[in-house]
Design a protein around this motif. Structure first.
Motif, PDB file in Angstrom:
ATOM      1  N   GLY A   1       1.910  13.456   2.803  1.00 54.49           N
ATOM      2  CA  GLY A   1       0.616  12.712   2.457  1.00 54.49           C
ATOM      3  C   GLY A   1       0.826  11.161   3.057  1.00 54.49           C
ATOM      4  N   LEU A   2       2.009  11.014   3.567  1.00 53.19           N
ATOM      5  CA  LEU A   2       2.418   9.620   4.223  1.00 53.19           C
ATOM      6  C   LEU A   2       2.706   9.648   5.456  1.00 53.19           C
ATOM      7  CD1 LEU A   2       3.987   7.909   1.034  1.00 53.19           C
ATOM      8  CD2 LEU A   2       1.573   7.617   1.663  1.00 53.19           C
ATOM      9  N   SER A   3       2.587   8.726   6.358  1.00 55.04           N
ATOM     10  CA  SER A   3       3.237   8.553   7.714  1.00 55.04           C
ATOM     11  C   SER A   3       3.975   7.536   7.687  1.00 55.04           C
ATOM     12  CB  SER A   3       2.083   8.500   8.608  1.00 55.04           C
ATOM     13  OG  SER A   3       1.259   7.481   8.513  1.00 55.04           O
ATOM     14  N   LEU A   4       4.856   7.686   9.022  1.00 48.26           N
ATOM     15  CA  LEU A   4       5.651   6.699   9.309  1.00 48.26           C
ATOM     16  C   LEU A   4       4.797   5.195   9.480  1.00 48.26           C
ATOM     17  CD1 LEU A   4       8.299   5.188  10.167  1.00 48.26           C
ATOM     18  CD2 LEU A   4       7.948   5.708  12.576  1.00 48.26           C
ATOM     19  N   ALA A   5       3.748   5.224   9.886  1.00 48.13           N
ATOM     20  CA  ALA A   5       2.813   4.011  10.087  1.00 48.13           C
ATOM     21  C   ALA A   5       2.664   3.384   8.603  1.00 48.13           C
ATOM     22  CB  ALA A   5       1.542   4.288  10.586  1.00 48.13           C
ATOM     23  N   ASP A   6       2.257   4.503   7.582  1.00 54.26           N
ATOM     24  CA  ASP A   6       2.155   4.106   6.262  1.00 54.26           C
ATOM     25  C   ASP A   6       3.603   3.255   5.737  1.00 54.26           C
ATOM     26  OD1 ASP A   6      -0.455   4.990   5.915  1.00 54.26           O
ATOM     27  OD2 ASP A   6       0.585   7.055   5.465  1.00 54.26           O
ATOM     28  N   LYS A   7       4.775   3.748   5.853  1.00 56.06           N
ATOM     29  CA  LYS A   7       5.754   3.205   5.544  1.00 56.06           C
ATOM     30  C   LYS A   7       6.241   1.702   6.186  1.00 56.06           C
ATOM     31  CE  LYS A   7       8.483   4.671   3.072  1.00 56.06           C
ATOM     32  NZ  LYS A   7       9.434   5.649   3.145  1.00 56.06           N
ATOM     33  N   GLN A   8       5.789   1.880   7.464  1.00 53.89           N
ATOM     34  CA  GLN A   8       5.811   0.571   8.338  1.00 53.89           C
ATOM     35  C   GLN A   8       5.196  -0.672   7.501  1.00 53.89           C
ATOM     36  OE1 GLN A   8       4.962   2.059  12.034  1.00 53.89           O
ATOM     37  NE2 GLN A   8       7.148   1.896  12.693  1.00 53.89           N
ATOM     38  N   ALA A   9       3.679  -0.278   7.177  1.00 51.63           N
ATOM     39  CA  ALA A   9       2.768  -1.277   6.548  1.00 51.63           C
ATOM     40  C   ALA A   9       3.316  -1.576   5.308  1.00 51.63           C
ATOM     41  CB  ALA A   9       1.369  -0.589   6.512  1.00 51.63           C
ATOM     42  N   VAL A  10       3.803  -0.592   4.491  1.00 48.97           N
ATOM     43  CA  VAL A  10       4.317  -0.908   3.101  1.00 48.97           C
ATOM     44  C   VAL A  10       5.670  -1.834   3.254  1.00 48.97           C
ATOM     45  CG1 VAL A  10       5.495   0.057   1.140  1.00 48.97           C
ATOM     46  CG2 VAL A  10       3.662   1.237   2.102  1.00 48.97           C
ATOM     47  N   ASN A  11       6.125  -1.817   4.199  1.00 47.25           N
ATOM     48  CA  ASN A  11       7.517  -2.212   4.423  1.00 47.25           C
ATOM     49  C   ASN A  11       7.030  -4.022   4.523  1.00 47.25           C
ATOM     50  OD1 ASN A  11       9.656  -0.797   3.755  1.00 47.25           O
ATOM     51  ND2 ASN A  11      10.956  -1.399   5.409  1.00 47.25           N
ATOM     52  N   ARG A  12       6.184  -4.041   5.563  1.00 48.11           N
ATOM     53  CA  ARG A  12       5.633  -5.243   6.136  1.00 48.11           C
ATOM     54  C   ARG A  12       5.257  -6.039   4.881  1.00 48.11           C
ATOM     55  NH1 ARG A  12       3.919  -2.453  10.664  1.00 48.11           N
ATOM     56  NH2 ARG A  12       5.455  -3.023  12.591  1.00 48.11           N
ATOM     57  N   ALA A  13       4.144  -5.484   4.138  1.00 49.97           N
ATOM     58  CA  ALA A  13       3.672  -6.090   2.998  1.00 49.97           C
ATOM     59  C   ALA A  13       4.533  -6.423   2.049  1.00 49.97           C
ATOM     60  CB  ALA A  13       2.552  -5.246   2.326  1.00 49.97           C
TER      61      ALA A  13
END
Length: 426
Positions: free
Chosen positions: A133-145
């Motif tokens: 349900g999650l993508s790498l782009a989601d993980k990248q956005a979470v990390n930056r936030a």
């Protein structure tokens, strides 16, 4: 200790001693498991993982195989263990692929097999395999936030492991029924195994609700699908007493305290009394700088709580809430705040750096502060308070040629801070 050059040299020697104490070649051999009846699979992630793998190969007498992932530029040649490089602190496709390959490597093992897991700081970003349900782009956005939020490393990793298909004990569960021996180099305050690289092979007592509370506490804006997954039962991590963790053991082989003690010995040998104030100091970097300046000024002015010459040592991991557009770095932010609060106090020198050689996202470990640092900045037209407001510690110290550059250190036991206070001049 009468000259600025000798003060700087001593501080740099102390920093290098702290790094050397945490080198995997010194720490690994004593913790290797006995030879299994089946296969020995070596896996791992972190800034020190490649150096750890090389140390295993140098000390292991028999056959082994495996895969570890480290930060770009931190690879060390190995013969039997494959080394993959990926991005840190924001994950990339290489880390995603490596994480999946590691899970595949440990699938289908037996009770005769042993998995040796080598974990150090940076592993959270280097193992970015998301839950369905999650993508790498989601993980990248979470990390930056998370990196911009001001949350502590423990809080950030709580959120990360509840969005991961490999962290929060899930990697250990995938190894079952094999024996799992995890060797940890700690880069987190308190040395909690679940916080080091978000704990891929250890049980986690935190919950999805804890992760959601952190998101709310810091007002972190996450995509709707990320929040939906975080609130679902699928995001719950592996808990203590889970039977899949029955044959798991964990060893801390290098810690911030060990590094500080090595630096303290260098000071003692130079005739300076060291005082370790703490190995797990957290908080906003600029606030910690102000507090440490207050302690140093008390020593200078009143000889309390310590007499000179002395050096005040501390470790841990501060945080930076981004307000400006500068080149950042929590150690240089601490140091700049310290310098502003000291206001050129005579005889006070300091060095702060990250033991992995990277402060923030710059290939710069940290910086050195002298009593005349602020004066030299003003002479160049640089306003220290403006640099601090812009989160531009690297720009500030770089302009003064006071950056500390080590290159990849191949280890990571968190931040190093040393404030050297000389005897007053007669």
């Amino acid at each position: 200790m009468s000259s600025q050059r000798s003060a700087e040299s001593l501080l740099r020697d102390m920093f290098l001693a702290a790094i050397e104490a945490a080198q995997p070649a010194h720490c690994i051999p004593a913790f290797l498991p006995e030879s299994p009846r089946g296969r020995l699979i070596v896996i791992g992630a972190g800034k020190a993982s490649a150096a750890m793998a090389a140390a295993v190969e140098a000390a292991w007498p028999g056959k082994l195989e495996g895969l570890v992932v480290t930060r770009y530029g931190y690879a060390v040649p190995c013969r039997q263990i494959e080394i993959v490089e990926a991005a840190h602190p924001v994950p990339d496709e290489a880390g995603l692929t490596a994480a999946q390959r590691i899970l595949d490597l440990v699938s289908g093992l037996t009770a005769d097999d042993t998995v040796l897991c080598l974990i150090s700081g940076g592993g959270s970003s280097l193992l970015p395999l998301p839950l369905p349900g999650l993508s790498l782009a989601d993980k990248q956005a979470v990390n930056r936030a998370l990196l911009a939020s001001g949350a502590s490393i423990s809080e950030m990793n709580c959120v990360r492991r509840h969005l991961s298909a490999i962290k929060g004990g899930r990697l250990a569960a995938a190894c079952h029924p094999a024996r799992v021996v995890t060797l940890l180099i700690s880069d987190v305050p308190g040395d909690k195994p679940c916080d080091i690289a978000s704990g891929p092979t250890v049980a986690d007592i935190t919950t999805c609700e804890d992760a959601l509370a952190i998101v709310r506490r810091y007002g972190i804006a996450l995509p709707a699908n990320v929040l939906e997954v975080l609130a679902s039962p699928a995001a719950e991590s592996i808990k203590p007493l889970d039977p899949r963790l029955e044959y798991c053991e964990t060893h801390l082989i290098a810690t911030p305290q060990m590094a500080l003690e090595a630096a303290a010995k260098v000071a003692l040998d130079a005739g300076v009394t060291p005082y370790i104030l703490g190995d797990s100091i957290e908080g906003e970097a600029r606030d910690v700088g102000k507090v440490m300046a207050g302690v140093a000024l008390q020593v200078v002015t009143h000889g309390q709580p310590f007499r000179t010459p002395c050096v005040l040592l501390s470790g841990g991991e501060t945080t930076v809430t981004l307000r400006g557009q500068g080149r950042g770095g929590r150690n240089v932010e601490f140091l700049l705040s310290l310098g502003i609060a000291l206001d050129g106090a005579a005889g006070v020198h300091a060095l702060a750096g990250d033991t992995d050689g990277v402060d923030g996202v710059e290939e710069i470990a940290g910086a050195y502060l002298a009593p005349d640092t602020l004066q030299r900045a003003w002479e160049q037209g640089i306003r220290p308070k403006d640099s601090l407001a812009n989160n531009d510690g690297h720009g500030f110290f770089g302009a003064l040629d006071n950056a500390v550059v080590t290159g990849p250190t191949l280890t990571n036991v968190n931040d190093f801070r040393a404030i050297l206070i000389e005897e007053p001049q007669a």
